[in-house]
Design a protein around this motif. Structure first.
Motif, PDB file in Angstrom:
ATOM      1  N   ASP A  29       0.969  -1.241   0.129  1.00  0.00           N
ATOM      2  CA  ASP A  29       0.158  -0.001  -0.045  1.00  0.00           C
ATOM      3  C   ASP A  29       0.795   1.312  -0.094  1.00  0.00           C
ATOM      4  O   ASP A  29       0.256   2.319   0.188  1.00  0.00           O
ATOM      5  N   GLY A  30       1.965   1.050  -0.344  1.00  0.00           N
ATOM      6  CA  GLY A  30       2.963   2.377  -0.255  1.00  0.00           C
ATOM      7  C   GLY A  30       2.627   3.311  -1.113  1.00  0.00           C
ATOM      8  O   GLY A  30       2.856   4.570  -0.986  1.00  0.00           O
ATOM      9  N   CYS A  31       2.108   3.062  -2.297  1.00  0.00           N
ATOM     10  CA  CYS A  31       1.794   4.246  -3.171  1.00  0.00           C
ATOM     11  C   CYS A  31       0.407   5.040  -2.814  1.00  0.00           C
ATOM     12  O   CYS A  31       0.066   6.013  -3.446  1.00  0.00           O
ATOM     13  N   ALA A  32      -0.172   4.303  -1.725  1.00  0.00           N
ATOM     14  CA  ALA A  32      -1.372   4.954  -1.416  1.00  0.00           C
ATOM     15  C   ALA A  32      -1.269   5.867  -0.238  1.00  0.00           C
ATOM     16  O   ALA A  32      -2.004   6.719   0.282  1.00  0.00           O
ATOM     17  N   ARG A  33      -0.134   5.761   0.375  1.00  0.00           N
ATOM     18  CA  ARG A  33       0.395   6.539   1.709  1.00  0.00           C
ATOM     19  C   ARG A  33       1.547   7.694   1.476  1.00  0.00           C
ATOM     20  O   ARG A  33       2.053   7.375   0.548  1.00  0.00           O
ATOM     21  N   PRO A  34       0.993   8.710   2.132  1.00  0.00           N
ATOM     22  CA  PRO A  34       2.003   9.906   1.867  1.00  0.00           C
ATOM     23  C   PRO A  34       3.364   9.641   2.007  1.00  0.00           C
ATOM     24  O   PRO A  34       4.029  10.198   1.379  1.00  0.00           O
ATOM     25  N   ALA A  35       3.662   8.725   2.894  1.00  0.00           N
ATOM     26  CA  ALA A  35       5.074   8.579   3.344  1.00  0.00           C
ATOM     27  C   ALA A  35       5.761   7.354   2.334  1.00  0.00           C
ATOM     28  O   ALA A  35       6.799   7.233   2.588  1.00  0.00           O
ATOM     29  N   GLY A  36       4.764   6.754   1.525  1.00  0.00           N
ATOM     30  CA  GLY A  36       5.221   5.700   0.802  1.00  0.00           C
ATOM     31  C   GLY A  36       5.987   4.405   1.656  1.00  0.00           C
ATOM     32  O   GLY A  36       5.282   4.077   2.701  1.00  0.00           O
ATOM     33  N   PRO A  37       6.937   3.760   1.031  1.00  0.00           N
ATOM     34  CA  PRO A  37       7.635   3.994  -0.159  1.00  0.00           C
ATOM     35  C   PRO A  37       6.733   3.482  -1.422  1.00  0.00           C
ATOM     36  O   PRO A  37       6.052   2.648  -1.411  1.00  0.00           O
ATOM     37  N   CYS A  38       6.500   4.416  -2.682  1.00  0.00           N
ATOM     38  CA  CYS A  38       6.277   3.974  -3.961  1.00  0.00           C
ATOM     39  C   CYS A  38       7.239   3.818  -4.852  1.00  0.00           C
ATOM     40  O   CYS A  38       7.791   4.818  -5.384  1.00  0.00           O
ATOM     41  N   LEU A  39       7.624   2.564  -4.925  1.00  0.00           N
ATOM     42  CA  LEU A  39       8.716   2.189  -6.094  1.00  0.00           C
ATOM     43  C   LEU A  39       8.407   2.481  -7.545  1.00  0.00           C
ATOM     44  O   LEU A  39       9.181   2.470  -8.508  1.00  0.00           O
ATOM     45  N   THR A  40       6.925   2.465  -7.927  1.00  0.00           N
ATOM     46  CA  THR A  40       6.720   2.446  -9.025  1.00  0.00           C
ATOM     47  C   THR A  40       6.290   4.055  -9.458  1.00  0.00           C
ATOM     48  O   THR A  40       5.942   4.363 -10.785  1.00  0.00           O
ATOM     49  N   GLU A  41       6.452   5.074  -8.610  1.00  0.00           N
ATOM     50  CA  GLU A  41       6.367   6.509  -9.058  1.00  0.00           C
ATOM     51  C   GLU A  41       7.321   6.881  -9.968  1.00  0.00           C
ATOM     52  O   GLU A  41       8.260   6.210 -10.344  1.00  0.00           O
ATOM     53  N   PRO A  42       6.965   7.877 -10.759  1.00  0.00           N
ATOM     54  CA  PRO A  42       7.889   8.535 -11.759  1.00  0.00           C
ATOM     55  C   PRO A  42       9.008   8.927 -11.061  1.00  0.00           C
ATOM     56  O   PRO A  42       9.357   9.292 -10.123  1.00  0.00           O
ATOM     57  N   LEU A  43      10.465   9.017 -12.041  1.00  0.00           N
ATOM     58  CA  LEU A  43      11.503   9.711 -11.532  1.00  0.00           C
ATOM     59  C   LEU A  43      11.136  11.222 -11.266  1.00  0.00           C
ATOM     60  O   LEU A  43      10.553  11.871 -11.979  1.00  0.00           O
TER      61      LEU A  43
END
Length: 420
Positions: A202-216
């Motif tokens: 659920d990292g991409c749904a949380r403000p603190a992440g981590p979101c590994l699939t996010e853009p560079l």
């Protein structure tokens, strides 16, 4: 971006032909049949190390617990020493078979030069291990600058020996960011998705992440371009998992108990190769960083003297030259000379102990050529600290982009590839 496509491909286990390459002299149609190996320059990555960040810092970044290591962050392990010793034993055996190192007795004192990066303990220790095992009981010595000193051989930019064009570097990263946004390679996206599900579903749904699939994202603090984003953190996670596996850790320590860790690594390590392609394999970064080392390799292949950072010299009678560096060193030279490789038994193409060889051969007609060879241990060989077969699947001859893709480059024509 051609560089990204090449380096991402180098992380995939698709090049079965590399696993089948044999020593050139064993093939009857080999152009080196009857040739004599006169000189080699070896550039090696150090042995297995612990992650450069402590487990607590990794947990702060990822939200997951990480295994404890028997050494402080970034240090060579005892298992890493054993694996590197096995690799160097195989290197010694290979070049004894080729007649470059005496089959019995020791090489002349001036015949071998070993130089290690002083920046880290792991490279200095790796140089010493390789000196002990390349020609055992011969008293070879590995030298380096004083501990902690920046060395232009391994980073010309960091020492002021070369200057990076920051405008060009920024443009290269901007292109990488744009391509990542619209054309992220499928194997890389698969790696990021798998790591996201493993580390923080659920990292991409949380403000603190981590979101590994996010853009560079690209920033430019103090005029120096800097790349950040989920794929960069994913690269670190994938490499640290590989190091834990190579160290021989139990399955529950490698990837939080995920079954079949080796298969998992094959899936996630393209993230590590992608990060290298975006940054250190970019010519705008590689060419200035490797300016001193690439020039030294060219000069050594031409029997020209090379002055080392301690003001000593490698002369024309030195037949075996070894530089103990980092994965960054291998990536840098790959970009400069136009080299690519993959392994069928190792998902990390710059894994610990991987060694790039520049071999100079004298053909039967008296002409001289340079051959680039990549030498490695498979993943399971690293995990078992086992010697690879460098007369077979552990060695592969590489096309040299700087020589138009030829595998044999006339010695006087070896130059950095045209990349700008």
């Amino acid at each position: 971006m051609k560089t990204i496509a090449r380096a991402v491909g180098a992380t995939l286990l698709l090049a079965a032909t590399l696993g089948c390459n044999t020593r050139a002299a064993e093939r009857p149609d080999d152009p080196l049949a009857g040739a004599t190996l006169e000189k080699i320059v070896l550039v090696a990555r150090h042995g297995i190390r612990s992650p450069t960040r402590a487990p607590a810092k990794l947990k702060a970044q990822t939200g997951r617990d990480w295994p404890a290591w028997p050494v402080p962050p970034g240090q060579l392990t005892a298992h890493g020493r054993a694996a590197l010793a096995a690799m160097t034993d195989a290197l010694g055996q290979r070049y004894r078979q080729f007649g470059l190192i005496p089959a019995t007795g020791c090489p002349a004192p001036e015949a071998v030069a070993i130089w290690a990066d002083a920046a880290d303990d792991r490279t200095r220790q790796s140089g010493a291990i390789m000196a002990d095992h390349l020609a055992p009981r011969c008293g070879l010595q590995s030298r380096a600058l004083p501990a902690g000193h920046a060395d232009p051989i391994f980073n010309a930019v960091g020492t002021g020996a070369a200057k990076r064009d920051e405008t060009r570097a920024t443009k290269a990263l901007e292109q990488g960011v744009a391509r990542d946004l619209d054309h992220r390679p499928p194997p890389v996206q698969a790696a990021l998705t798998r790591l996201q599900a493993l580390v923080a579903p659920d990292g991409c749904a949380r403000p603190a992440g981590p979101c590994l699939t996010e853009p560079l994202t690209l920033s430019n603090p103090h005029g120096t371009p800097h790349l950040t984003g989920g794929p960069l953190l994913a690269a670190t996670i994938a490499e640290n998992m590989m190091l834990a596996y190579a160290q021989g850790m139990a399955p529950e320590q490698v990837a939080w108990g995920t079954p079949n860790a080796a298969a998992l690594l094959a899936t996630v390590l393209p993230a590590h190769g992608y990060a290298a392609a975006l940054t250190r394999r970019q010519p705008a970064f590689a060419v200035p960083r490797g300016a001193v080392l690439s020039r030294a390799i060219i000069d050594l292949m031409a029997d020209l003297p090379v002055t080392l950072p301690d003001h000593s010299a490698i002369g024309p009678n030195t037949r075996v030259i070894l530089f103990a560096g980092h994965d960054t060193t291998l990536d840098t030279l790959a970009a400069i000379f136009g080299l690519d490789w993959t392994f069928t038994d190792q998902p990390d193409y710059t894994a610990p102990d991987t060694t790039l060889a520049f071999e100079r051969w004298r053909l039967k007609d008296g002409s001289r050529v340079v051959r680039a060879v990549i030498l490695h241990q498979g993943l399971e060989q690293l995990r078992a600290a086992r010697r690879p077969d460098l007369a077979g699947s552990g060695a592969a001859t590489l096309p040299i982009g700087a020589c138009g893709g030829a595998t044999l480059c006339p010695a006087g024509t070896l130059r950095p590839t045209t990349i700008f």
